[in-house]
Structure formats: structure tokens, C-alpha cells
Design an enzyme around this catalytic site. Structure first.
Site, short mmCIF file in Angstrom:
data_model
loop_
_atom_site.label_atom_id
_atom_site.label_comp_id
_atom_site.label_asym_id
_atom_site.label_seq_id
_atom_site.Cartn_x
_atom_site.Cartn_y
_atom_site.Cartn_z
N ASP A 277 47.52 3.08 6.36
CA ASP A 277 47.53 2.75 7.79
C ASP A 277 47.70 1.25 7.95
O ASP A 277 46.77 0.54 8.36
CB ASP A 277 46.25 3.23 8.47
CG ASP A 277 46.29 3.06 9.99
OD1 ASP A 277 47.38 2.81 10.53
OD2 ASP A 277 45.22 3.16 10.62
N GLY B 249 38.15 -14.35 13.08
CA GLY B 249 39.59 -14.30 12.96
C GLY B 249 40.19 -13.34 13.97
O GLY B 249 39.57 -12.99 14.97
N PHE C 244 28.96 -8.70 8.00
CA PHE C 244 29.62 -7.49 8.49
C PHE C 244 28.99 -6.31 7.76
O PHE C 244 29.13 -6.17 6.54
CB PHE C 244 31.12 -7.55 8.21
CG PHE C 244 31.88 -6.30 8.62
CD1 PHE C 244 32.17 -6.05 9.95
CD2 PHE C 244 32.28 -5.38 7.66
CE1 PHE C 244 32.87 -4.90 10.32
CE2 PHE C 244 32.98 -4.24 8.01
CZ PHE C 244 33.27 -3.99 9.35
N HIS D 253 30.79 -10.86 3.89
CA HIS D 253 30.84 -12.09 4.67
C HIS D 253 31.53 -11.81 6.00
O HIS D 253 32.56 -11.13 6.05
CB HIS D 253 31.62 -13.18 3.92
CG HIS D 253 30.86 -13.76 2.78
ND1 HIS D 253 31.47 -14.43 1.74
CD2 HIS D 253 29.53 -13.81 2.50
CE1 HIS D 253 30.56 -14.84 0.87
NE2 HIS D 253 29.38 -14.48 1.31
N TRP D 254 30.95 -12.33 7.09
CA TRP D 254 31.60 -12.19 8.39
C TRP D 254 32.71 -13.22 8.49
O TRP D 254 32.51 -14.39 8.21
CB TRP D 254 30.60 -12.40 9.52
CG TRP D 254 31.27 -12.32 10.86
CD1 TRP D 254 31.76 -13.36 11.59
CD2 TRP D 254 31.54 -11.13 11.61
NE1 TRP D 254 32.32 -12.90 12.75
CE2 TRP D 254 32.20 -11.53 12.79
CE3 TRP D 254 31.29 -9.78 11.39
CZ2 TRP D 254 32.61 -10.62 13.76
CZ3 TRP D 254 31.68 -8.87 12.36
CH2 TRP D 254 32.34 -9.28 13.52
#
Length: 263
Positions: free
Chosen positions: A159, A73, A32, A69-70
Site C-alpha cells: 500500500d 513531519g 509513537f 521515536h516520534w
């Protein structure tokens, strides 16, 4: 991100409002990537709040790119926001000294209620101010300014809606999208979760799980911060011309104002 194409990576947009996040893949390895992430990301990674940071690089344009790390999910559902895991992770964030110290080293100033109200007043458009509920809410904010000693301020996300909670296929829970991180009253995060995802009769149970006792002062602070965040969302959707969502937030704002009017 031409630099990574040249190195043989394939890039796909990973969404997000900024358009600066990508899924990068090479030889079956997925990362990512994000441009111009805050140095705060390293501290979040070390605490296990976000997926692990792999590296940080400055590319030819001068921009800083981070790789994590990707994680395959999904976002949490509304019902899953009621879980003990959400309360426990939020408590971990709010009580983390390393996270707080990192924001202080980045010279972040505490976000007091007066600053938040000044910012919201400066940002509101004439169209948003035409709504009676918004004008009523602004009066409430002026008249019910919360007070909390800064020594109780914590790292807050700002948020905490369900779309920012990532549940990986390995059943790992993360809170992502930290661009709005601040040092502030933790009631900012707690209030939005309780008003949005829990019935008021269940608040005390959730707060017990989180690890604090319900008080009238806490509820007053939660209500104030939830109102100001709702107004900010109304302004955001007005700017995007997303009027259905704007109206939903107007309804939510009216409900918060009318819930326990004595607070």
C-alpha cells in the site's frame, strides 16, 4: 492503554484505520505507541525504513505495545512521489535480505497471484459487482495471470500510496504502516507508484532510477497487480460508504484497463 496513563504519560490518538496508534508524551519526551505491532517492526527499524524502535513491552492485558521515536513531519505530496528518494527507498526494501529473512522466520507464505485473486473474489460484495468496470477487470485478471519465479519474490509493502510515506522535519524519509507486508512480486509496489504518480512516458526513467530495465513482461505484471489493488480499494470504500472515493477508484481502474490494451 490505561497502563501508560497510570505511569504519567498523556496519550493522543495518532489516527490510522485501526485506532491502535497513539502519540505519548511525558516531560517533553514524545513516543509513537502502537498496540499489537508485528515483530517485523524491529527489522524495519534496524534497516532505517521506519522511525527507530525504542522498546517493546507486554502489558497487563496481554497485548504487546511498541514505542518508536516520534517524528514530526508530513506525508509526501503527489509530486514528491516522483522523486529519486522514493525509488531508492523502495529498491532498498525490495532488495533487503534481513527483511526477507525476518518474514520467512515469521512463517509468512509467498503471496502468489492465484491467492490474491481468490481472496479478492471471496471478498467482493454484490454492490461492487454491479459495476461493469469491476466485472471487466475480474475477467482481465483471470485471463492475464502473471508468472514470476518465487526466487525473485521480495518483501513488499502492499500500500505505497503517498499517505504512507513520512518525511520528517529533519528531512528523513520513511515508509510506514506495514500491516499488509507480504513476500511477493515487487511489481505489486512498483506498479501502483507508476500508474498512480507517473505518466507512462516517464516510466522507463523511474525504473532506471530504481535499478531495473523496462520489459513488456514487467508492465504486464504491474498492470495486473495495480488492477487487483484498485478493486480492493473500491471494495474498501464501498464498505465505508465513501462513494466519492469509490467513484474515483472506478475511474482509475478504467484508466488502467484502457492504458496499453495490448498488455
Amino acid at each position: 492503554m490505561e497502563h501508560f496513563y497510570q505511569l504519567g504519560w498523556t496519550l493522543d490518538s495518532a489516527g490510522g484505520a485501526s485506532g491502535e496508534a497513539y502519540m505519548a508524551e511525558q516531560d517533553g519526551r514524545k513516543l509513537f505507541l502502537k498496540r499489537n505491532s508485528s515483530p517485523f517492526l524491529a527489522a524495519l527499524s534496524a534497516e532505517g525504513i521506519v522511525p527507530k524502535l525504542v522498546w517493546t513491552k507486554r502489558i497487563e492485558t496481554g497485548e504487546v505495545v511498541t514505542a518508536q521515536h516520534w517524528k514530526n513531519g508530513r506525508s509526501l505530496t503527489h509530486d514528491e512521489m516522483k522523486s529519486q528518494r522514493v525509488a531508492s527507498l523502495l529498491k532498498k526494501i525490495h532488495t533487503s535480505k534481513p527483511l526477507l529473512n525476518m518474514l520467512k522466520r515469521l512463517e509468512m507464505k509467498p503471496m502468489d497471484p492465484e491467492i490474491l485473486l481468490k481472496k479478492i473474489n471471496a471478498s467482493l460484495s454484490r454492490n461492487v459487482l454491479t459495476h461493469h468496470t469491476v466485472r471487466k477487470a475480474l475477467i482481465y485478471l483471470e485471463e492475464h495471470m502473471p508468472k514470476l519465479d518465487r526466487k525473485f519474490y521480495t518483501v513488499c509493502h502492499g500500500d505505497v500510496n503517498h499517505n504512507n510515506w513520512l518525511l520528517s522535519d529533519q528531512d528523513e524519509l520513511f515508509l510506514v504502516d506495514w500491516e499488509g507486508a507480504m513476500i511477493a512480486d515487487p511489481a505489486i509496489d512498483i506498479g501502483m507508484i507508476l500508474y498512480t504518480y507517473r505518466d507512462s512516458i516517464d516510466w522507463k526513467v523511474w525504473l532506471d532510477t530504481y535499478g531495473i530495465t523496462y520489459t513488456t513482461d514487467l508492465e504486464k505484471r504491474m498492470k495486473w497487480y495495480t488492477i487487483i489493488q484498485a478493486i480492493a480499494m473500491i471494495e474498501w470504500y464501498e464498505e465505508k460508504s465513501r462513494y466519492h472515493d469509490l467513484n474515483e477508484w472506478l475511474k482509475f481502474l478504467d484508466e488502467v484497463l484502457n492504458l496499453n490494451r495490448f498488455i
